[in-house]
Write a protein that holds these residues in place. Sequence first.
Motif, short mmCIF file in Angstrom:
data_model
loop_
_atom_site.label_atom_id
_atom_site.label_comp_id
_atom_site.label_asym_id
_atom_site.label_seq_id
_atom_site.Cartn_x
_atom_site.Cartn_y
_atom_site.Cartn_z
N LEU A 14 0.83 -1.21 0.00
CA LEU A 14 0.00 0.00 0.00
C LEU A 14 0.86 1.25 0.00
O LEU A 14 0.56 2.24 -0.68
CB LEU A 14 -0.93 0.00 1.22
N ASP A 15 1.94 1.21 0.73
CA ASP A 15 2.80 2.38 0.84
C ASP A 15 3.58 2.66 -0.43
O ASP A 15 3.85 3.80 -0.77
CB ASP A 15 3.77 2.21 2.00
N HIS A 16 3.93 1.60 -1.17
CA HIS A 16 4.79 1.76 -2.35
C HIS A 16 4.05 1.65 -3.68
O HIS A 16 4.65 1.84 -4.73
CB HIS A 16 5.92 0.73 -2.29
N SER A 17 2.76 1.34 -3.62
CA SER A 17 1.90 1.29 -4.82
C SER A 17 2.19 0.11 -5.74
O SER A 17 1.28 -0.55 -6.23
CB SER A 17 2.01 2.59 -5.64
N ARG A 47 -8.27 -4.62 -3.08
CA ARG A 47 -7.45 -3.43 -3.30
C ARG A 47 -6.22 -3.72 -4.14
O ARG A 47 -5.58 -2.79 -4.65
CB ARG A 47 -7.02 -2.83 -1.96
N PHE A 48 -5.86 -5.01 -4.27
CA PHE A 48 -4.61 -5.37 -4.93
C PHE A 48 -4.87 -6.12 -6.23
O PHE A 48 -5.91 -6.77 -6.41
CB PHE A 48 -3.77 -6.25 -3.99
N GLU A 49 -3.87 -6.05 -7.13
CA GLU A 49 -3.95 -6.80 -8.38
C GLU A 49 -2.57 -7.32 -8.76
O GLU A 49 -1.54 -6.71 -8.44
CB GLU A 49 -4.52 -5.93 -9.50
N LYS A 50 -2.58 -8.45 -9.45
CA LYS A 50 -1.33 -9.05 -9.90
C LYS A 50 -0.86 -8.37 -11.17
O LYS A 50 -1.64 -8.10 -12.07
CB LYS A 50 -1.53 -10.55 -10.15
N VAL A 55 3.10 -7.16 -7.65
CA VAL A 55 1.74 -6.86 -7.24
C VAL A 55 1.59 -5.35 -7.09
O VAL A 55 2.53 -4.67 -6.68
CB VAL A 55 1.38 -7.60 -5.92
N SER A 56 0.41 -4.82 -7.45
CA SER A 56 0.15 -3.39 -7.40
C SER A 56 -1.13 -3.10 -6.64
O SER A 56 -2.01 -3.96 -6.53
CB SER A 56 0.04 -2.79 -8.80
N VAL A 57 -1.23 -1.87 -6.15
CA VAL A 57 -2.48 -1.37 -5.62
C VAL A 57 -3.34 -0.92 -6.80
O VAL A 57 -2.85 -0.23 -7.69
CB VAL A 57 -2.23 -0.19 -4.65
N VAL A 63 -7.91 3.90 -0.20
CA VAL A 63 -7.28 3.45 1.04
C VAL A 63 -5.77 3.61 0.97
O VAL A 63 -5.11 3.86 1.97
CB VAL A 63 -7.64 1.98 1.31
N ASP A 64 -5.21 3.50 -0.23
CA ASP A 64 -3.77 3.63 -0.39
C ASP A 64 -3.29 4.96 0.17
O ASP A 64 -2.39 5.02 1.00
CB ASP A 64 -3.42 3.52 -1.88
#
Length: 251
Positions: A14-17, A47-50, A55-57, A63-64
């Motif tokens: 989350l912090d690094h996107s 909230r996440f995707e491959k 992996v990315s937000v 929320v990120d």
Amino acid sequence: MKEKRFELMKQYILDHSHVSLKELEEEFNVSMNTIRRDVNKILKDSRFEKVYGGVSVKEGTLVDFEYRNIENKEDKKAIAQKAASYIEAEDLIYIDSGTTTKYILDYVDENIPLTIITNSLDVVLKAEKLRKANIFLIGHIFKKPTRSFVGLENDELSVKYNITKAFMAATAVSINSGLMNSDIMEYEIKRQVIDKAGKIFLLADETKFDHSTLLTYADLSDVDLLITNKKFTDPYSSYFAEHNIDVLHSI
């Protein structure tokens, strides 16, 4: 221990996107098989995707920004306070969007005459208290996840505005990859600011270093003053000396 690592990993992403699997392996010091298992579990969170290799937000995940705004809040405020001390009367400043840069104006004299250029909604709202400030908001598309405006007309910044000091944020920072972010539209704004500004201030807490994300908008050598809570050893110390980069610690 597994659950704690899992939660820390989610917070790290989350912090690094955007992070690579290799980066997670090195950061958490576990095997690649363990990283893959944890990531598969993380991907059950909407909230996440491959993405390829990592992996990315997801785009549009508010929320990120909310999480990053809370994390290390006192460290970010201390860095911002140091940065504010470099703002002088009649400066033409750019304040980047970010969870550290947003606090700069909390520490600026409300009677100081200056011009503020920004693409940050938070900066504009805080600038209201400054009685003698001229405020220019750039960008015509609002991004909720970062509370920032993006989208420029060609070389809009380079042509229209003079900038004496730019206070920049970055998603990640390293010697090899420089100052990074993960959004192509924000990248264009940052790149034009770097080209235009007389002096570059980078505000970056210790969590931003030695990670990678999608785009490099400036070389680390472009920075005039780095304000951070991180303590450096070589190769950073040697690099800063070689490229005449001043480092100011917030603690």
